[in-house]
Enzyme design. Structure first.
Site, PDB file in Angstrom:
ATOM      1  N   HIS A  88       0.819  -1.212   0.000  1.00  0.00           N
ATOM      2  CA  HIS A  88       0.000   0.000   0.000  1.00  0.00           C
ATOM      3  C   HIS A  88       0.852   1.261   0.000  1.00  0.00           C
ATOM      4  CE1 HIS A  88       0.259  -0.246   4.552  1.00  0.00           C
ATOM      5  NE2 HIS A  88       0.298   1.073   4.427  1.00  0.00           N
ATOM      6  N   ASP A 225       1.211  -7.750   2.150  1.00  0.00           N
ATOM      7  CA  ASP A 225       1.341  -6.305   1.940  1.00  0.00           C
ATOM      8  C   ASP A 225       2.803  -5.898   1.791  1.00  0.00           C
ATOM      9  OD1 ASP A 225       0.938  -3.598   1.814  1.00  0.00           O
ATOM     10  OD2 ASP A 225      -0.304  -3.471   3.611  1.00  0.00           O
ATOM     11  N   SER A 660       4.057   2.247   8.422  1.00  0.00           N
ATOM     12  CA  SER A 660       3.797   1.310   7.339  1.00  0.00           C
ATOM     13  C   SER A 660       5.087   1.061   6.577  1.00  0.00           C
ATOM     14  CB  SER A 660       2.745   1.877   6.387  1.00  0.00           C
ATOM     15  OG  SER A 660       1.484   1.916   7.007  1.00  0.00           O
TER      16      SER A 660
END
Length: 751
Positions: A88, A225, A660
């Site tokens: 992402h 991810d 992230s």
């Protein structure tokens, strides 16, 4: 019997309710690990020293960690500049290379040669060279009292810029200064920013986004991810603009990758760039988030997401155009929902009030200096938050609803051209401004669909008009409310707006800009989108922002004093500064949790769970045929554990947005996973940390390697990496991975 007031009674329980920096809470400055955290970290299982985590004289873990773009983290996993981050985080870059014909979002992308690695203009990777406490330099000449907050900030910024310039003079480095503890301290960060970052590999969305919005901010999780990039440098291994002649960057340190896996209680360290937390908010600040701001923003985004979802499902072109936008909008929409629920479950406002009662008792029991400095604070907080409440709501509705309409956002970007016309700017100044606007237009319209945006406008404009306090709503919008109350409502207005505006396509927008460049701004001035945007933005700037800024400046001053008081009150507590997109270390241990009565979650998930969730009728849970084939044949290579492939695990690390893509590192300094999310029950940790519920969600590196090697057939990338350890058990074929020693290359360099 005399009844004791509740808050007084609470205050009598001195220090029993004071918010301690509990186990695994905190986002710590690497510079201070030696004095604050090293002993505790080693007690939990760290086998390194603080110097091996952060050093300016030799290669250390910090030299393998980068800020990826402006809002994520990445880590270096080879001596050839291979960079690992979340899927992402790389999503907008993957989208930028995608089209209906070459849909890398859906199918994935793997560069099998260096020539196939794709450049990404504007993408950067930023290393921290060193950091330094520069509080004294920044506050030199800044009065401690009797100065407006805005004036103080100007002085601080001037001093900060001077310190930053001096720190990098004569080098290729960059530098900035950031406040800590609400402006009680200031730290310098010297950076090295690389500009040539190329896409190397990305799994298909059916792996990289498996579970979609349903599983977002949730555990158990089965999302692969990750995406892979490479940093390129000039011939001197220094940052350089993109050039085919650039070579893969050679880092001072890259992270070895462990195949040994994790078990409950194992030490974990998250190294990254957390974005924003507010751990020291008062009860009034928490209440504003909980009861005012979050509900408004959730309502607006909920309406917008429903429209985008429908249109994206109906058109592949719209799906690709809005994929990154949708993901960005949905991410914090769901986070705010979880955060609000978490704050309610913790009874956060009441807990803050209890802490404030103790602070007030401490302030009033001190000498005259303490009383003067801290006793008036809490009543002033209450007054300031009450005064700004309507303005906060008006601001949220402008940013989320009004400017959540892309036509309004684009029209707003053109308003400076009208300002230049009104100021009778020189022909040269006007030409420069128009050329800049024309240059940016193709990028906007490439990912814009007017029909979809019209539906968004019809849904968001009434939310803006009805949600904004009446005194702060533009007269232009009030007139629209009356005019269209009996003539079809906001749908009719949106149809007229988009039918008449010339700013809904690239061709017509460029024509309007050409007219302005030639001295005729009437077409732009009379455009209905410009008129609506102008009314909203002007009201916002003239009626909302002045009061909002004044109140928030006052709250900032109070907050700085309050945090200083907390540190004086709680002398036995180790304080950490709120996150502000600077390099931090969080540490904890692998652990499951019990989110509710009768519910208990294990610490890891596997490929078995992916197959259990598989649903070919639901795009969020589609499983690629190749992955299903590998599962059927149990073809896991050296990445197996207990007959399956580990996918994700959870631990007690304190993380937030910006973490992230952060490396999750074991006690030996080896990469064991990639941080990509938090559990929904723990999203309130930006405001209040709860060790029983807060968990960070990590992609197990073994699943990443399995996808790269076995699924994608990109084993050449795995060969670049330094793999250490081995699986707990042999894979089905009976093969074992040879243990490879970690290679460390100390580098003599001072900055």
């Amino acid at each position: 019997m005399t009844r004791i007031p509740r808050l007084v009674l609470l205050a009598l329980t001195l220090f029993t309710l004071l918010p301690q920096a509990r186990a695994d809470e905190g986002m710590w400055l690497p510079l201070l690990l030696k004095q604050l955290n090293e002993a505790d970290m080693q007690k939990k299982g760290l086998k390194l020293t603080a110097e091996q985590i952060y050093s300016i004289n030799q290669g250390s873990l910090k030299d393998a960690v980068v800020q990826f773009g402006g809002g994520c983290t990445g880590e270096i996993i080879s001596d050839q500049g291979l960079l690992l981050t979340n899927h992402h985080c790389g999503y907008s870059q993957i989208q930028s290379h995608s089209s209906v014909e070459n849909d890398y979002l859906t199918k994935g992308y793997w560069a099998m040669t260096r020539e196939q690695e794709l450049p990404n203009p504007g993408l950067t990777a930023t290393f921290i060279v060193r950091m330094e406490d520069v509080t004294q330099q920044v506050l030199t000449g800044v009065p401690a009292t009797n100065i407006l907050e805005a004036e103080r900030e100007q002085l601080v910024q001037a001093n900060s810029q001077r310190v930053a310039r001096a720190a990098v003079q004569g080098t290729n480095y960059q530098a900035f200064v950031r406040p800590m503890f609400s402006g009680n301290e200031y730290y310098l960060f010297v950076t090295e920013v690389f500009q040539d970052i190329r896409l190397v590999g990305a799994p298909p969305s059916s792996i990289g986004k498996f579970g979609g919005d349903t599983d977002n901010w949730a555990w158990p999780r089965h999302t692969g991810d990750f995406s892979i990039f490479r940093i390129y440098a000039g011939p001197d291994n220094k940052p350089a603009p993109y050039s085919p002649e650039n070579q893969p960057f050679k880092p001072r340190h890259h992270l070895p990758i462990s195949l040994s896996g994790v078990q409950p209680g194992d030490f974990t360290l998250v190294f990254g760039f957390p974005g924003r937390t507010n751990e020291y908010l008062t009860s009034w600040g928490v209440d504003e988030v909980y009861s005012l701001s979050n509900p408004a923003k959730i309502k607006v985004r909920d309406a917008k997401l429903r429209i985008l979802d429908t249109d994206m499902k109906a058109s592949d072109k719209v799906r690709i155009q809005y994929a990154a936008k949708y993901a960005s909008i949905a991410n914090y929409w769901k986070k705010w929902i979880g955060e609000t629920r978490g704050l309610k479950k913790l009874d956060a406002v009441t807990r803050k009030q209890e802490q404030e009662a103790q602070f007030q008792k401490w302030a009033e029991s001190g000498d005259e200096a303490r009383k003067a400095a801290y006793a008036p604070l809490l009543p002033q907080f209450q007054k300031s938050y009450a005064a700004v409440r309507d303005y906060t709501l008006a601001r949220d509705y402008v940013t989320e609803a009004a400017l959540g309409i892309e036509l309004m956002l684009y029209a707003n970007s053109l308003l400076p051209a009208l300002d230049l016309t009104d100021k009778k700017a020189s022909a040269e100044e006007m030409a420069t401004a128009i050329e800049k606007l024309k240059k940016g237009a193709p990028g906007f319209f490439r990912n814009y669909n007017a029909a979809t945006d019209q539906k968004v406008a019809a849904a968001l404009l009434p939310l803006y008009a009805n949600g904004t306090p009446a005194a702060l709503l533009p007269a232009y919008v009030k007139n629209l409310q009356k005019q269209y109350a009996t003539t079809g409502g906001w749908n009719a207005y949106a149809e007229q707006l988009y039918g008449k505006s010339r700013l809904t396509s690239l061709e017509s927008a460029l024509k309007v800009l050409d007219e302005v460049a030639k001295g005729n701004a009437q077409g732009l001035r009379q455009d209905p989108a410009i008129q609506l945007a102008q009314s909203i933005v002007n009201t916002y700037r003239q009626q909302v922002l002045p009061t909002y800024n004044a109140a928030t400046d006052n709250i900032a001053l109070l907050q700085r004093t309050y945090v200083a008081g907390l540190r004086q009150q709680q002398t036995d507590r180790k304080f950490y500064p709120d996150a502000n997109s600077t390099l931090r270390v969080a540490y904890g241990q692998v652990a499951g949790y019990e989110p509710a009565d009768g519910t208990k979650y294990d610490f890891y998930t596997t490929l078995d769970g992916i197959m259990e969730k598989a649903d070919p009728t639901n795009p969020e849970f589609e499983v690629p045929a190749r992955l299903a084939e590998l599962y059927k044949n149990k073809d896991y290579g050296p990445y197996a554990y207990k007959g399956s492939v580990p996918v994700a695990f959870i631990a007690t690390n304190h993380t937030t947005g910006g973490n992230s893509g952060s490396p999750v590192i074991n006690g030996s300094g080896e990469l064991i996973g990639i941080n990509f999310d938090r559990n929904w029950e723990g999203t309130m940790s930006d405001i209040m940390f709860d060790p029983d519920r807060v968990r960070n969600i990590t992609l197990d590196v073994r699943y990443m390697l399995f996808v790269v090697d076995k699924y994608a057939g990109a084993g050449h990338l795995v060969k670049e990496m330094t793999l250490v350890g081995g699986p707990k058990e042999a894979d089905p074929a009976g093969k074992k991975l040879e243990k490879i020693k970690v290679k460390r290359k100390p580098a003599k360099q001072k900055a």
